[in-house]
Design a protein around this motif. Structure first.
Motif, PDB file in Angstrom:
ATOM      1  N   PHE A 217       0.877  -1.029  -0.010  1.00  0.00           N
ATOM      2  CA  PHE A 217       0.188   0.426  -0.187  1.00  0.00           C
ATOM      3  C   PHE A 217       0.825   1.117  -0.209  1.00  0.00           C
ATOM      4  O   PHE A 217       0.389   2.383  -0.696  1.00  0.00           O
ATOM      5  N   GLY A 218       2.029   1.302   1.017  1.00  0.00           N
ATOM      6  CA  GLY A 218       2.539   2.431   1.160  1.00  0.00           C
ATOM      7  C   GLY A 218       3.848   2.447  -0.690  1.00  0.00           C
ATOM      8  O   GLY A 218       3.922   3.938  -0.710  1.00  0.00           O
ATOM      9  N   ALA A 219       4.180   1.143  -1.321  1.00  0.00           N
ATOM     10  CA  ALA A 219       4.348   1.740  -2.257  1.00  0.00           C
ATOM     11  C   ALA A 219       3.546   2.333  -3.574  1.00  0.00           C
ATOM     12  O   ALA A 219       4.289   3.016  -3.779  1.00  0.00           O
ATOM     13  N   ALA A 220       3.013   1.634  -3.074  1.00  0.00           N
ATOM     14  CA  ALA A 220       1.703   2.562  -4.293  1.00  0.00           C
ATOM     15  C   ALA A 220       1.077   4.054  -3.955  1.00  0.00           C
ATOM     16  O   ALA A 220       1.100   4.840  -5.328  1.00  0.00           O
ATOM     17  N   ILE A 221       0.791   4.357  -2.652  1.00  0.00           N
ATOM     18  CA  ILE A 221       1.336   5.758  -2.870  1.00  0.00           C
ATOM     19  C   ILE A 221       2.373   6.313  -3.497  1.00  0.00           C
ATOM     20  O   ILE A 221       2.008   7.658  -3.819  1.00  0.00           O
ATOM     21  N   ARG A 222       3.510   5.991  -3.333  1.00  0.00           N
ATOM     22  CA  ARG A 222       4.357   6.608  -3.284  1.00  0.00           C
ATOM     23  C   ARG A 222       4.897   6.264  -4.769  1.00  0.00           C
ATOM     24  O   ARG A 222       5.113   7.719  -5.520  1.00  0.00           O
ATOM     25  N   ASN A 223       4.047   5.672  -5.609  1.00  0.00           N
ATOM     26  CA  ASN A 223       4.200   5.504  -6.692  1.00  0.00           C
ATOM     27  C   ASN A 223       2.811   6.231  -7.913  1.00  0.00           C
ATOM     28  O   ASN A 223       3.752   7.056  -8.244  1.00  0.00           O
ATOM     29  N   LYS A 224       1.819   6.035  -6.429  1.00  0.00           N
ATOM     30  CA  LYS A 224       0.650   7.372  -7.095  1.00  0.00           C
ATOM     31  C   LYS A 224       1.725   8.983  -7.242  1.00  0.00           C
ATOM     32  O   LYS A 224       1.073   9.837  -7.698  1.00  0.00           O
ATOM     33  N   ARG A 225       2.180   8.923  -5.593  1.00  0.00           N
ATOM     34  CA  ARG A 225       2.682  10.992  -5.200  1.00  0.00           C
ATOM     35  C   ARG A 225       3.690  10.498  -6.285  1.00  0.00           C
ATOM     36  O   ARG A 225       3.872  11.798  -7.113  1.00  0.00           O
ATOM     37  N   MET A 226       4.486   9.585  -7.166  1.00  0.00           N
ATOM     38  CA  MET A 226       5.995  10.273  -8.102  1.00  0.00           C
ATOM     39  C   MET A 226       4.766  10.625  -9.508  1.00  0.00           C
ATOM     40  O   MET A 226       5.565  11.309 -10.363  1.00  0.00           O
ATOM     41  N   ALA A 227       3.974   9.606  -9.882  1.00  0.00           N
ATOM     42  CA  ALA A 227       3.288  10.479 -10.984  1.00  0.00           C
ATOM     43  C   ALA A 227       2.341  11.316 -10.317  1.00  0.00           C
ATOM     44  O   ALA A 227       2.095  12.136 -11.994  1.00  0.00           O
ATOM     45  N   GLU A 228       1.925  11.793  -9.664  1.00  0.00           N
ATOM     46  CA  GLU A 228       1.587  12.655  -9.364  1.00  0.00           C
ATOM     47  C   GLU A 228       2.660  14.240  -9.660  1.00  0.00           C
ATOM     48  O   GLU A 228       2.262  14.959 -10.189  1.00  0.00           O
ATOM     49  N   GLU A 229       3.560  13.962  -9.086  1.00  0.00           N
ATOM     50  CA  GLU A 229       4.773  14.848  -9.529  1.00  0.00           C
ATOM     51  C   GLU A 229       4.659  15.614 -11.068  1.00  0.00           C
ATOM     52  O   GLU A 229       5.268  16.097 -11.447  1.00  0.00           O
ATOM     53  N   LEU A 230       5.110  13.866 -11.424  1.00  0.00           N
ATOM     54  CA  LEU A 230       5.485  14.135 -12.967  1.00  0.00           C
ATOM     55  C   LEU A 230       4.521  14.555 -13.487  1.00  0.00           C
ATOM     56  O   LEU A 230       5.039  15.211 -14.571  1.00  0.00           O
ATOM     57  N   ALA A 231       3.383  14.626 -13.676  1.00  0.00           N
ATOM     58  CA  ALA A 231       2.325  15.103 -14.480  1.00  0.00           C
ATOM     59  C   ALA A 231       2.353  16.593 -14.035  1.00  0.00           C
ATOM     60  O   ALA A 231       1.665  17.357 -14.466  1.00  0.00           O
ATOM     61  N   ALA A 232       2.989  16.644 -12.575  1.00  0.00           N
ATOM     62  CA  ALA A 232       2.592  18.181 -12.273  1.00  0.00           C
ATOM     63  C   ALA A 232       3.666  18.942 -12.970  1.00  0.00           C
ATOM     64  O   ALA A 232       3.733  20.019 -13.467  1.00  0.00           O
ATOM     65  N   GLU A 233       5.303  18.097 -13.142  1.00  0.00           N
ATOM     66  CA  GLU A 233       5.856  18.775 -13.865  1.00  0.00           C
ATOM     67  C   GLU A 233       5.856  18.882 -15.537  1.00  0.00           C
ATOM     68  O   GLU A 233       6.450  19.698 -15.723  1.00  0.00           O
ATOM     69  N   LYS A 234       5.147  18.021 -15.564  1.00  0.00           N
ATOM     70  CA  LYS A 234       5.004  17.735 -17.251  1.00  0.00           C
ATOM     71  C   LYS A 234       4.131  18.977 -17.010  1.00  0.00           C
ATOM     72  O   LYS A 234       4.666  19.714 -17.789  1.00  0.00           O
ATOM     73  N   THR A 235       3.196  19.071 -16.062  1.00  0.00           N
ATOM     74  CA  THR A 235       2.133  20.679 -17.485  1.00  0.00           C
ATOM     75  C   THR A 235       3.309  21.669 -16.492  1.00  0.00           C
ATOM     76  O   THR A 235       3.055  22.552 -17.663  1.00  0.00           O
ATOM     77  N   SER A 236       4.456  21.747 -15.800  1.00  0.00           N
ATOM     78  CA  SER A 236       4.887  22.977 -15.992  1.00  0.00           C
ATOM     79  C   SER A 236       5.626  23.348 -16.644  1.00  0.00           C
ATOM     80  O   SER A 236       6.054  23.952 -17.092  1.00  0.00           O
ATOM     81  N   VAL A 237       6.028  21.759 -17.289  1.00  0.00           N
ATOM     82  CA  VAL A 237       7.137  22.142 -18.551  1.00  0.00           C
ATOM     83  C   VAL A 237       6.290  22.519 -19.516  1.00  0.00           C
ATOM     84  O   VAL A 237       6.604  23.705 -20.572  1.00  0.00           O
ATOM     85  N   ALA A 238       5.039  22.440 -19.825  1.00  0.00           N
ATOM     86  CA  ALA A 238       4.180  22.678 -20.758  1.00  0.00           C
ATOM     87  C   ALA A 238       4.137  23.825 -20.610  1.00  0.00           C
ATOM     88  O   ALA A 238       4.204  24.474 -22.220  1.00  0.00           O
ATOM     89  N   LEU A 239       3.783  24.768 -19.823  1.00  0.00           N
ATOM     90  CA  LEU A 239       3.425  25.960 -19.377  1.00  0.00           C
ATOM     91  C   LEU A 239       5.034  26.062 -20.143  1.00  0.00           C
ATOM     92  O   LEU A 239       5.001  28.121 -20.483  1.00  0.00           O
ATOM     93  N   LYS A 240       5.702  26.358 -19.339  1.00  0.00           N
ATOM     94  CA  LYS A 240       7.042  27.277 -19.403  1.00  0.00           C
ATOM     95  C   LYS A 240       7.769  27.174 -20.801  1.00  0.00           C
ATOM     96  O   LYS A 240       7.318  28.386 -21.360  1.00  0.00           O
TER      97      LYS A 240
END
Ligand code: ADP
Length: 574
Positions: free
Chosen positions: A179-202
């Protein structure tokens, strides 16, 4: 043994079911997207609940704020009720200490699993989030990396020792880890997505900036083209010839006036052309080099180019903001022919007019003297005698002035021929002194001459012109001194001899000193209120022209307001 075997079997079965739930969890979480995540968590909780045959499975999540540890019920599955996912807010959030779970927090942080029948818990531990029907409780901590995320809770309606057996607890721990690993995985996916959006915005922002910069660049380019057009038009409209060269003299730009002034029709001027046209008159390349190296404007006057008189300026182009580097030279060619002819005509007119003035002046003076001579009785009428005397002195002054003007125009037109004869300078100076001595003594001034050893200093030159210069210096010293006196010193050097005239008169302001020796220049405001009795402001100018024509110099050695001056005539010896 049989009963034992059955219990063993059941335990094995439960463990197998948990492992099944675990593999489901792993699989489900692996395929989870942010959209399906919550549903999947509930699905896993359900599977776990069914596997362990419990009435309630839930997940509590931690939150740290202002140094305190809080928790809230995040996911809940009920055997006989609806599932729920709760949001963190003021109503759902509780501080561990406040809900009596401080002890749990300490144990769970260490990674301990709490597994007890409900009756073993302290009363305050059962106040929050424990169903009244619950008989057994298992609390398993969940870690996300190093961070303690919260815990999974399992409530059973029956209590049984076997539920806390090592294999089962280990299996539940494995579930919590997944469960912890899954949460971590999810967080990373979210961060990546956020980064992607910020890269796109940039990227979008940069693209916008780039477009803006491009537009500015275009505008600047347009502006610079406009500037260039304006500049080219201005350069071509100049009446002076304009040649722009690089540091080596290579022609980069020239205007129409160059062809006009030099009487050519070249479509391209090169350095070689310029060198060739000015051959024998000036060294074009050398002058460019000189302007670059000395970093100052060089002016060449009176260049006789065919029938024309030219003046050339060589001005270095300095990059001021860039440590003053010189990047090239602007050469301006000015046609002075017309100006020179005008000057010549003016000088000639001046010379003729001055000459013509002398005849009537002589007549006026002569007639005044004639009246005095023929009518001696006028002497008895003082007012008439005074008027006649006035006419005579005014005539003398005017004649002197006219003579000065004539001198100037002749000297300027180089129409004065100077003689070159040997004479004794000491004798000459002494003679000049004698001539003015009476006037000086009459005004109570000292009048002294200091000579070097020996009474003779032979020089070669125009004697009467030298006399004129010395008399001018002595006359000025006398004119501008009312107390003290005039001291003349003759000194002999290696190659020159100096006649210095010092006075204790009014002196000259430093700002005025630079203008001495200029035409019509009189110090202060005297030039505007000219008094014929005093002078014309031409004496020093004539002295300079004469001295230069004789290869000599006149200059101001020193002067201070109210403390007198010292003028020097320096002649070459021999
Ligand atoms: P000017 O006919 O006016 O004397 P000069 O050319 O001889 O003309 O002198 C120019 C000006 O220089 C004078 O008007 C005077 O103001 C100043 N000057 C010349 N000699 C002296 C001096 N010895 N002391 C003070 N001022 C002087």
């Amino acid at each position: 043994m049989a009963a034992g075997s059955l219990a063993d079997f059941e335990r094995l079965l439960r463990r197998a079911k948990i492992m099944e739930a675990l593999s489901l969890a792993a699989e489900v979480f692996l395929r989870s997207t942010p959209e399906t995540w919550e549903q999947n968590v509930l699905k896993v909780l359900e599977k776990l609940g069914e596997a362990r045959n419990v009435q309630r499975v839930y997940a509590c999540k931690n939150r740290t704020a202002e140094g305190k540890l809080f928790l809230f019920l995040k996911y809940e599955w009920l055997q006989h009720g609806p599932d729920q996912v709760l949001e963190e807010d003021a109503a759902t959030l509780h501080e561990y200490a406040e809900v009596g779970l401080q002890g749990w927090a300490e144990r769970l942080t260490r990674g301990e699993v709490i597994c007890e029948p409900v009756k073993n818990f302290l009363p305050h531990e059962l106040v929050w989030n424990v169903s009244t029907s619950a008989q057994g409780l298992i609390i398993v901590p969940v870690f996300v990396g190093e961070e303690w995320w919260g815990y999974l809770g399992f409530e059973s309606a029956i209590e049984g020792e076997e539920q806390c057996s090592v294999p089962e607890v280990e299996a539940l721990k494995a579930v919590a880890t997944t469960f912890g690993a899954a949460i971590r995985n999810k967080r990373m996916a979210e961060e990546l997505a956020a980064e992607k959006t910020s890269v796109a915005l940039k990227v979008e922002e940069r693209t916008r900036e780039l477009k803006l910069a491009q537009a500015e660049l275009k505008a600047a380019l347009y502006h610079s083209k406009e500037e260039k057009a304006r500049l080219t038009a201005s350069i071509h409209s100049l009446s002076m010839g304009f040649v722009l060269t690089d540091r080596e003299g290579k022609v980069e730009l020239f205007n129409h006036a160059v062809n006009q002034i030099l009487g050519e029709k070249l479509t391209d001027w090169t350095l070689a052309d310029l060198i060739q046209r000015f051959e024998g008159l000036l060294d074009f390349k050398d002058l460019v080099g000189q302007a670059v190296n000395e970093m100052k404007e060089i002016r060449v006057d009176e260049v006789k180019y065919q029938e024309k008189w030219l003046r050339l300026y060589f001005t270095p182009i300095k990059m001021v903001e860039d440590d003053g580097r010189v990047i090239g030279v602007v050469c301006l060619i000015e046609d002075m022919t017309e100006a020179k002819e005008l000057q010549r005509a003016r000088d000639e007119f001046f010379a003729v007019a001055s000459h013509e003035l002398r005849t009537p002046l002589t007549a006026i003076k002569g007639n005044a003297m004639l009246i005095e001579h023929l009518m001696p009785q006028v002497r008895d009428r003082p007012e008439v005698a005074e008027a006649l005397a006035g006419i005579e002195t005014s005539c003398d002054r005017l004649t002197a002035m006219v003579n000065e003007y004539l001198d100037v125009s002749r000297l300027e037109m180089a129409q004065v021929t100077l003689t070159r004869e040997p004479f004794n300078l000491v004798e000459l100076v002494a003679g000049c002194m004698r001539g003015l001595e009476e006037q000086a003594r009459g005004r109570g001034l000292a009048w002294e001459l200091q000579l070097p050893d020996g009474t003779e200093i032979q020089v070669k030159g125009d004697k009467s012109r030298t006399e004129q210069v010395v008399i001018n210096l002595l006359g000025n010293a006398l004119k501008y001194t009312s107390q003290g006196g005039v001291y003349v010193k003759v000194t002999r050097g290696q190659e020159t001899v100096k006649v210095a005239v010092y006075d204790t008169g009014e002196g000259i302001e430093p700002s005025e000193q630079a203008h001495l020796f200029q035409k019509f220049k009189r110090v202060g405001d005297r030039v505007y209120a000219r008094d014929v009795k005093e002078g014309t402001g031409m004496g020093l100018y004539i002295s300079r022209l004469l001295a230069e024509a004789m290869g000599a110099k006149v200059y101001l050695e020193k002067s201070a307001k109210g403390q007198g001056s010292g003028f020097v005539l320096e002649l070459p010896l021999g």
